[in-house]
Design an enzyme around this catalytic site. Structure first.
Site: not given
Ligand code: NAD
Length: 500
Positions: A281, A226
């Protein structure tokens, strides 16, 4: 209940952190596993292993590194059904979609098999008289990847095949929501002959991530998730001197022009909006119709299609569902809240998925396909990423107004235009402020040999993932300029010249 640990130095290693995260089957709502949330020290130990492995792996010739990947590709194909089933069990997407995800990841492995060619660098003979110049593309060292839940196979595979093919070693921190698939991918890499320690998995949360962002032995960080977390990753890891590519969230618009083929539009939009329950995404979450007639017709056709949709578990049905559950109870509630917000904001709800229940799966995390009309700029359901099966239809008076909406939106991941007019499409491609653009293609995800990435708040860092940018990201350029004194010329050699 089974607890998943880490994969370090070619084997499974139990974590001693004492912290656990639950893993659920989203179709039933039942917990299936626990995953360990590693400690900072365990993460540091994994970095030490990867650092040690780098000493030898970087010296393996590109051809021999590629040969490991060739074997890996064959193993992935052999185990495709098993991996896809694992994806469905933890993520929820339907089986055929899970296989599609794996294929898109496998294509990056195929791309990385070409590393002897991709990593050749450049050479100029005689940049001066008797002086040659060459650019070497050398590996960086230990690289880290942090992945989201929505593509547990494909997103890690956007990263590590290219990284290790270039001669780096890697630490993957998968999503704690669906960690089984990355562990299986690691086992198969070892089976393919990858030396121990080159690819490691550390399961965990912020505690492990923070080590990967700040430890001086880590050279580069790839992140997908995200936008708020992407910004944090980018700023923290950059401040610690690392190369970073941090891909964030999205709100992808599709413009429907009056001359577009209506059947093609509806067919494309249904899959792009509701496939994988909208948890992509690159999902289209906004359809911008140019003209009220276009919007009226589209709403009518979409409503019919939605009424015919099959929603259910991703495995075990004779007739596969079109769409499965979303990832978690919390996310399910969040999507339903957004639907409520949309109604309060004054958008017209055409199909409401909040009360949707799948018989026999009453505890599953299902949201029915939801359709809004008359969505406007400024509404939260328009501005924010919902990441669920919710499609917003916006009515624009002109092409120019539609383009202005897209260009002023904070996200710029993907977009598409549906039209029969080449001139409009061409102008759209040139002026739109978005990283990936489709013309009569709803989800323009670039193939592995091109690079994937958005613009604006959908990507932080200069380089996109996989393709040519992936090779640039995981290598460091060194330019050598050399002049040699005139030496003795060798005598005659009659045998076939070979590399010694
Ligand atoms: P997320 O941001 O909640 O988590 C992603 C990763 O970050 C996970 O491994 C998680 O453990 C880690 N994380 C979470 N909070 C953290 C923190 N405070 N500090 C450090 N690490 C942390 O995302 P999600 O819910 O797993 O995935 C969905 C999101 O990913 C959506 O916003 C989607 O659009 C995005 N996404 C983007 C793409 C792209 O190519 N732009 C592709 C796939 C998904």
């Amino acid at each position: 209940m089974e607890t998943l640990g880490n994969f370090i130095n070619g084997q499974h290693v139990a974590s001693q952190s004492g912290r656990l995260g639950p893993v659920y089957n989203p179709a039933t709502g039942a917990q299936s596993l626990n995953v360990s949330l590693s400690s900072a020290d365990e993460t540091r130990d994994a970095i030490a292993v990867a650092e040690k492995a780098f000493e030898t792996w970087r010296k393996v010739t590109p051809l021999n590194r590629a040969r490991v990947l060739f074997k890996y590709k064959a193993l992935l194909e052999q185990h495709a059904d098993e991996i896809a089933e694992l994806i469905t069990k933890e993520h929820g997407k339907v089986f055929s979609d899970a296989k599609g995800e794996l294929t898109r990841g496998l294509e990056v492995v195929e791309f990385a098999c070409g590393i002897p060619h991709l990593q050749k660098g450049e050479h100029s003979l005689n940049v001066g008289r008797g002086v040659d110049s060459m650019s070497l593309m050398q590996p960086l060292g230990v690289c880290a990847g942090i992945a989201p839940f929505n593509f547990p196979a494909m997103v890690p595979m956007w990263m590590f095949p290219v990284a290790i093919a270039c001669g780096n070693t890697f630490i993957m921190k998968p999503s704690e929501k669906d960690p089984s698939v990355p562990l299986r991918l690691a086992e198969l890499l070892t089976e393919a002959g990858l030396p121990d320690g080159v690819f490691n998995i550390v399961n965990g949360d912020k505690e492990s991530v923070d080590v990967l962002l700040t430890d001086e032995r880590v050279q580069a960080v790839s992140f997908v998730g995200s936008t708020p977390i992407a910004e944090y990753i980018y700023s923290t890891a950059s401040a610690h001197g690392k190369r970073v590519q941090a891909l964030g969230g999205a709100k992808n618009h599709m413009i429907v022009m009056p001359d577009a083929d209506p059947q093609q539009v509806v067919g494309s939009l249904m899959g792009a909006a509701f496939g994988s329950a909208g948890e992509r995404c690159m999902a289209i979450s906004v359809a911008v119709c140019v003209g009220d007639d276009v919007a009226d017709n589209l709403i009518e056709s979409l409503s019919k299609e939605i009424d015919g949709m099959r929603v259910g578990p991703g495995l075990g049905l004779a007739d596969e569902a079109h769409m499965g559950p979303v990832i978690s109870k919390e996310h399910c509630a969040k999507i339903k809240d957004y639907i409520g917000v949309g109604i309060e904001e004054g958008a017209t709800i055409v199909r409401d998925g909040r009360e949707f229940v799948v018989k026999g799966h009453e505890n599953g995390y299902f949201v029915g396909p939801t359709l809004f009309d008359n969505v406007k700029k400024g509404m939260r359901i328009y501005e924010e990423e919902i990441f669920g099966p919710v499609l917003c239809v916006v009515r624009a008076e002109s092409y120019a107004q539609a383009v202005e909406m897209i260009n002023s939106h904070e996200y710029g991941n993907g977009t598409s235009i549906f039209t029969r007019d080449g001139d409009t499409a061409r102008q759209f491609c040139e002026e739109i402020q978005v990283g990936m653009v489709g013309v009569n293609v709803p989800i323009p995800v670039p193939m592995a040999f091109h690079s994937f990435g958005g613009w604006k708040r959908s990507l932080f860092g200069p380089l996109h993932m996989h393709g040519p940018d992936g090779v640039r990201f995981y290598t460091r350029m060194k330019t050598v300029t050399a002049r040699w004194p005139t030496g003795l010329r060798a005598g005659n050699e009659f045998s076939m010249p070979t590399m010694k």
